[in-house]
Write a protein that holds these residues in place. Structure first.
Motif, short mmCIF file in Angstrom:
data_model
loop_
_atom_site.label_atom_id
_atom_site.label_comp_id
_atom_site.label_asym_id
_atom_site.label_seq_id
_atom_site.Cartn_x
_atom_site.Cartn_y
_atom_site.Cartn_z
N PHE A 45 19.41 -17.63 48.47
CA PHE A 45 20.38 -18.46 47.77
C PHE A 45 19.72 -19.70 47.17
N ILE A 46 18.84 -20.34 47.96
CA ILE A 46 18.16 -21.54 47.45
C ILE A 46 17.31 -21.16 46.24
N MET A 49 19.45 -20.75 43.24
CA MET A 49 19.94 -22.04 42.78
C MET A 49 18.85 -22.82 42.05
N LEU A 52 18.80 -21.48 38.70
CA LEU A 52 19.93 -21.99 37.92
C LEU A 52 19.67 -23.42 37.46
N ILE A 53 19.09 -24.23 38.36
CA ILE A 53 18.78 -25.62 37.99
C ILE A 53 17.78 -25.64 36.85
N ILE A 55 17.31 -23.33 34.53
CA ILE A 55 17.99 -22.96 33.29
C ILE A 55 18.76 -24.17 32.75
N ASP A 56 19.45 -24.87 33.68
CA ASP A 56 20.21 -26.06 33.29
C ASP A 56 19.30 -27.07 32.60
N LYS A 57 18.13 -27.29 33.20
CA LYS A 57 17.20 -28.29 32.62
C LYS A 57 16.71 -27.84 31.25
N VAL A 59 18.29 -25.89 29.10
CA VAL A 59 19.38 -26.07 28.14
C VAL A 59 19.50 -27.54 27.77
N GLN A 60 19.35 -28.41 28.79
CA GLN A 60 19.40 -29.85 28.53
C GLN A 60 18.34 -30.27 27.52
N LYS A 61 17.14 -29.70 27.69
CA LYS A 61 16.03 -30.03 26.78
C LYS A 61 16.35 -29.58 25.36
N LEU A 62 16.91 -28.35 25.25
CA LEU A 62 17.25 -27.82 23.93
C LEU A 62 18.33 -28.66 23.26
N GLU A 63 19.22 -29.21 24.08
CA GLU A 63 20.32 -29.99 23.52
C GLU A 63 19.83 -31.31 22.93
#
Lengths: 64, 220
Positions: A45-46, A49, A52-53, A55-57, A59-63
């Motif tokens: 699970f970790i 996660m 997932l974190i 991927i989040d980062k 996407v943040q960079k692309l934004e």
């Protein structure tokens, strides 16, 4: 005094019997080794996660 | 580059539910045995699915009042994540059913209701993809989404309670709330529900943000 001697003796005896069966006090091997399963699911699970974190980062960079 | 607090909370709550859910004491019941622990994993899927669909519904209604295209995108992302979670709920439920009720699929109103619900939401995505014009697509699918949510509530919230169901809390069966779900289980179950709702929203948010990125790329 007598009490202390009996206490020490019984402690000594109990350590002797403990030494006879090799089983050591080990949390991960108690209760049918269920803690090992818990540890593995928790690691999976970790890991997911962390993925997932990341991927989040990304996407943040692309934004930006 | 900081992670939002609710995402960390979601991870922590679900991790807690995994560890405590496997180790904490549970009521000893016949047939269920240790599978009662599935409550923390299978039932939470459905709870978070319903909440995601509710969030999707709210976004659809807000789209209809503002005609803001981003709201339509949000509704779609939330609904597709909800569908994904529902698929997980259905699969885990089938495994659980096989070992407690004796078959992967039984003729239970809640199971059939869940299947109908998923077909209704599948139709939502088919409807979306079948309309070329963007504005029409957003408007029609927002209206359909309202209908789909109502049907979902009827099929998994109301109808199973009106007939006998193998699921606890429905028909003549006693609910977990009566005596099975003791305070120990509540201590794990409610955090697990909140955790999965947060994780589901996170995944939906990611898919929404990627969609926005794609649209921006097309426009450039």
């Amino acid at each position: 005094m007598k009490f202390i001697i009996t206490l020490l003796f019984s402690l000594f005896c109990s350590t002797l019997t403990m030494a006879q069966d090799v089983e050591m006090a080990d949390v991960m091997r108690s209760n049918g080794k269920i803690y090992v399963v818990v540890a593995i699911i928790a690691i999976l699970f970790i890991g997911l996660m962390i993925y997932l974190i990341r991927i989040d980062k990304k996407v943040q960079k692309l934004e930006e | 580059m900081k992670l939002k607090w609710w995402k960390i909370l979601g991870i922590v709550l679900v991790l807690y539910s995994i560890i405590a859910g496997l180790l904490m004491p549970v009521p000893k019941l016949n047939i269920l045995n240790e599978t009662i622990r599935n409550l923390y994993f299978h039932v939470t899927m459905w709870f978070s699915m319903i909440v995601l669909m509710l969030m999707s519904l709210i976004q659809s209604i807000r789209y209809l009042s503002s005609f803001d295209k981003l709201r339509d995108l949000k509704a779609e992302s939330l609904a597709s994540t909800g569908m994904f979670i529902a698929t997980l709920g259905l699969t885990t439920g089938m495994v659980w059913a096989q070992f407690t009720w004796g078959a992967f699929w039984v003729n239970d109103p809640k199971l059939n209701g869940a299947a109908v619900t998923m077909l209704i939401y599948l139709a939502y995505f088919i409807l979306r993809n079948s309309i070329e014009n963007e504005d029409t697509r957003a408007r029609v699918s927002a209206i359909y989404n309202i209908l789909a949510f109502v049907i979902m509530i009827v099929f998994i919230g109301i109808l199973p309670r009106m007939t006998d169901s193998l699921h606890p809390g429905n028909g003549g069966n006693p609910g977990f709330g009566n005596y099975d779900l003791d305070s120990n289980m509540r201590m794990v179950f409610y955090p697990a529900v909140i955790g999965w709702i947060l994780l589901g929203s996170w995944i939906a948010q990611l898919s929404y943000r990627i969609k926005v990125l794609e649209i921006n790329k097309e426009n450039n």
